[in-house]
Design a protein around this motif. Structure first.
Motif, mmCIF file in Angstrom:
data_model
loop_
_atom_site.group_PDB
_atom_site.id
_atom_site.type_symbol
_atom_site.label_atom_id
_atom_site.label_comp_id
_atom_site.label_asym_id
_atom_site.label_seq_id
_atom_site.Cartn_x
_atom_site.Cartn_y
_atom_site.Cartn_z
ATOM 1 N N GLN A 297 5.433 6.987 12.429
ATOM 2 C CA GLN A 297 5.965 6.381 11.210
ATOM 3 C C GLN A 297 5.208 6.805 9.960
ATOM 4 N N ILE A 298 3.883 6.813 10.039
ATOM 5 C CA ILE A 298 3.107 7.177 8.849
ATOM 6 C C ILE A 298 3.327 8.639 8.479
ATOM 7 N N SER A 299 3.333 9.515 9.468
ATOM 8 C CA SER A 299 3.458 10.929 9.125
ATOM 9 C C SER A 299 4.857 11.219 8.600
ATOM 10 N N GLU A 300 5.837 10.494 9.139
ATOM 11 C CA GLU A 300 7.203 10.608 8.612
ATOM 12 C C GLU A 300 7.226 10.217 7.134
ATOM 13 N N PHE A 301 6.546 9.112 6.872
ATOM 14 C CA PHE A 301 6.494 8.599 5.499
ATOM 15 C C PHE A 301 5.854 9.615 4.555
ATOM 16 N N ILE A 302 4.761 10.202 5.010
ATOM 17 C CA ILE A 302 4.056 11.156 4.160
ATOM 18 C C ILE A 302 4.887 12.410 3.944
ATOM 19 N N LYS A 303 5.551 12.834 4.991
ATOM 20 C CA LYS A 303 6.402 14.008 4.872
ATOM 21 C C LYS A 303 7.411 13.807 3.745
ATOM 22 N N GLU A 304 8.082 12.655 3.782
ATOM 23 C CA GLU A 304 9.056 12.367 2.729
ATOM 24 C C GLU A 304 8.409 12.317 1.360
ATOM 25 N N LEU A 305 7.283 11.635 1.313
ATOM 26 C CA LEU A 305 6.563 11.472 0.046
ATOM 27 C C LEU A 305 6.258 12.824 -0.573
ATOM 28 N N LEU A 306 5.664 13.707 0.212
ATOM 29 C CA LEU A 306 5.265 15.008 -0.317
ATOM 30 C C LEU A 306 6.474 15.825 -0.725
ATOM 31 N N ASN A 307 7.522 15.770 0.094
ATOM 32 C CA ASN A 307 8.655 16.624 -0.234
ATOM 33 C C ASN A 307 9.446 16.124 -1.432
ATOM 34 N N GLN B 34 -6.420 10.095 1.931
ATOM 35 C CA GLN B 34 -7.473 9.098 2.150
ATOM 36 C C GLN B 34 -6.876 7.712 2.406
ATOM 37 N N TYR B 35 -5.883 7.366 1.636
ATOM 38 C CA TYR B 35 -5.228 6.063 1.845
ATOM 39 C C TYR B 35 -4.495 6.031 3.184
ATOM 40 N N SER B 36 -3.862 7.142 3.523
ATOM 41 C CA SER B 36 -3.131 7.186 4.796
ATOM 42 C C SER B 36 -4.087 6.982 5.957
ATOM 43 N N LEU B 37 -5.260 7.600 5.853
ATOM 44 C CA LEU B 37 -6.252 7.450 6.910
ATOM 45 C C LEU B 37 -6.652 5.989 7.044
ATOM 46 N N ARG B 38 -6.831 5.343 5.914
ATOM 47 C CA ARG B 38 -7.194 3.929 5.953
ATOM 48 C C ARG B 38 -6.135 3.139 6.723
ATOM 49 N N ILE B 39 -4.886 3.417 6.399
ATOM 50 C CA ILE B 39 -3.798 2.712 7.080
ATOM 51 C C ILE B 39 -3.808 3.034 8.572
ATOM 52 N N LEU B 40 -3.915 4.310 8.887
ATOM 53 C CA LEU B 40 -3.901 4.724 10.293
ATOM 54 C C LEU B 40 -5.028 4.070 11.079
ATOM 55 N N VAL C 8 0.833 -1.199 0.000
ATOM 56 C CA VAL C 8 0.000 0.000 0.000
ATOM 57 C C VAL C 8 0.867 1.247 0.000
ATOM 58 N N LEU C 9 1.928 1.216 0.769
ATOM 59 C CA LEU C 9 2.816 2.378 0.802
ATOM 60 C C LEU C 9 3.440 2.628 -0.568
ATOM 61 N N ASP C 10 3.802 1.553 -1.235
ATOM 62 C CA ASP C 10 4.330 1.714 -2.585
ATOM 63 C C ASP C 10 3.291 2.341 -3.486
#
Lengths: 342, 342
Positions: A328-338, A108-114, A93-95
């Motif tokens: 962990q998830i918010s770290e992941f999203i931070k990287e993704l967006l940047n 929306q996907y992140s929320l599902r995971i969270l 899913v992260l991929d």
DNA sequence: ATTAGCACTCGATAACATAGAGTGCTAACA
DNA sequence: TGTTAGCACTCTATGTTATCGAGTGCTAAT
């Protein structure tokens, strides 16, 4: 006054209560954990802990329950942190997230995971367009009376909206006006766009045809329209698995809270800390969440806060898991967006 | 066997039960309505009505409750129809609807009106893009790796989606490809677009550059993506005002139903009648709604069904009001859409 | 300082009693 | 023959009371 042993007992009470939702008594504690002291001694310690305000008794003949102050100490001082196991964190899913273009979908996907990893309710505030800079505006005629405005900002927000300037425009003119608008608006902050534009154009304003003027005012209107609070939710039903919400009134008021976008938004945007913010029960200002806890993270691009991710649950929340997952998830999203928009 | 008097009594029972949610007894009836006969006689008639299956007794010493068969008779034969009063029907809002360009928004507002006028939950199925014909496709480059596809159909659906062909495209090329796609795709039904296009292009397919090929395949992918079930809801909390949903388990299973988009969609799309469809309790195929009733209307453009509007409530629903409201609102929307897109 | 012992508290559960709304049946009545 | 008063009966809802048990605080012994 808060010696090692008291801390251990407090930790045991908190963890037991988080797990079972039942007030914890001295006998239960001495059976379940190996303190090497008798229930009577534990009782004495518990009386002290109560005096200190870390636990409370629902009634005389019941066990103890952590107070908000107790949870706070636990969270700040001795909560164990977990690393989510690879089995749980679905890397597929992260991929997949990597492949998604629109922030809204990523959220929306992140929320599902969270919500699936924590079993609580996950909330996200979509990025506010007014905090962004315009990158591109495109007009597309739909039919004789309608056009679409597509707005792209520098931080990857894409919005569309239908406008109705009461005049007919063919595809060519639409393109010409798009180009004009792009020239004038590119790089302007959406928040200040109105004043900025009027300033820029003040010299040549008289030369603008009525047509463009009408379209510009419609575009402004659509910017306002597109700018309302966008809140995403996932795992709302999760709450009903907790005995706290077996009471229909509690359940109702929780659902009502989730329907009040305005309040939710104010609540969540009040956390602007670096890193995670944890607010526990009565620490919350709003009456509606005085028996809930929130763990909130911001997501940013280039150090400006774009929006929020939050997990909300009963004060008897598994802070340990929630904080770990959220980190962990918010770290992941931070990287993704940047990576995406830098 | 079903004489005038029995019908009157049945009607009284149904209306009383709809209002009070309490089983209706013979004494209550004779007090509240003026039949000019004694409770004893009413009892005899009620026994007959029970034999005929129109009412049931929850237990020996309780009053009577309408059965699904009873509601059915009521709905089909002698339910009074109301005209919504101008005071209730907010013409300002209806006027506002005229101004809205996007179907999704029209639906969302309609749901708000429906749920507020009826106090039940309103559901809408957004139009399926696959039933429409393509009118316009526009590609807009976002940055080096992403483009937006905006799709406009003949019946006014507007969708946007982000694609990532792995190649860089400037604004000019985007426009050229847009033009190409428009030429080839204009007027094709979204459902058959893949096969149709391959057929059309078969001759010249070899001449297509790899670039366009990649983009086309991405556009197809985005069509699929954009084509998932879109369900709108309003007034979900309304249900909790009815004593039927004071039971936390009932409430939970109702919320669960609303979360299962697939099932909801199947449920609602099964009503393809001209005009309104009413399905009452056990008439529903799905176990999950055996104690609910639905009043469903379709909305069309040019006689093809685009989507659905539905009101769901307990079987003890105020059919009279719901049918009246739904009739008027769906009529209004029908006109609105057909004026817009014809 | 720790702990066994004990009286006490209080919520939860069960057992029981009672009231009331409603029924069906019977017998009398128009 | 249809209607109705009267009555015994049923069953739920509500309230009362008794009992159980988990848990406490205190005291006195270790």
């Amino acid at each position: 006054m808060l010696n090692e042993r008291k801390l251990k007992i407090l930790q045991a009470i908190i963890q037991d209560y988080i797990e079972t939702a039942a007030p914890v008594g001295s006998r239960t504690l001495s059976k379940r954990y190996n303190f090497g002291i008798s229930p009577a001694t534990i009782r004495n310690e518990m009386a002290d802990l109560e005096d200190l305000g870390f636990i409370v008794q629902p009634h005389t003949s019941a066990g103890r329950v952590p107070s908000d102050k107790g949870y706070r100490l636990y969270v700040d001082q001795f909560m164990p942190l977990k690393k989510i196991k690879a089995v749980e964190l679905d890397y597929l899913v992260l991929d997949l997230l990597q492949e998604i273009g629109e922030i809204e979908q990523i959220l929306q996907y992140s929320l599902r995971i969270l919500s699936q990893l924590t079993n609580y309710t996950a909330i996200a505030l979509a990025p506010q367009i007014k905090e962004s800079k315009l990158k591109h505006v495109q007009l597309i005629p739909v039919d004789s009376s309608q056009m679409i405005v597509v707005i792209i900002t520098d931080n990857g927000i894409i919005k569309k909206s239908v406008i109705k300037p009461n005049c007919e425009i063919d595809e060519n003119s639409a393109q010409i006006i798009s180009n004009f608008l792009n020239n004038e608006l590119h790089g302007l902050s959406v928040k200040n766009i109105k004043t900025d534009l009027i300033e820029t154009l003040s010299g040549e304003f008289v030369y603008l045809s009525g047509l463009i003027e009408r379209i510009i005012s419609e575009v402004f209107r659509s910017l306002d329209e597109v700018n309302n609070i966008d809140i995403f939710l996932d795992g709302v039903m999760n709450m009903f698995n907790f005995p706290e919400y077996n009471d229909i009134l509690k359940a109702k008021s929780f659902l009502k809270l989730l329907e009040e976008k305005e309040l939710l938004s104010n609540l969540i945007t009040s956390f602007e800390n670096e890193g995670l913010s944890i607010s526990i029960g009565s620490e919350n200002v709003y009456e509606e969440v005085k028996d809930c806890s929130l763990v909130t993270a911001t997501y940013k691009i280039d150090d400006t806060v774009l929006g929020w991710l939050s997990i909300i649950g009963p004060t008897r929340m598994d802070y340990s898991t929630v904080v770990s997952v959220m980190t962990q998830i918010s770290e992941f999203i931070k990287e993704l967006l940047n990576n995406k928009y830098k």
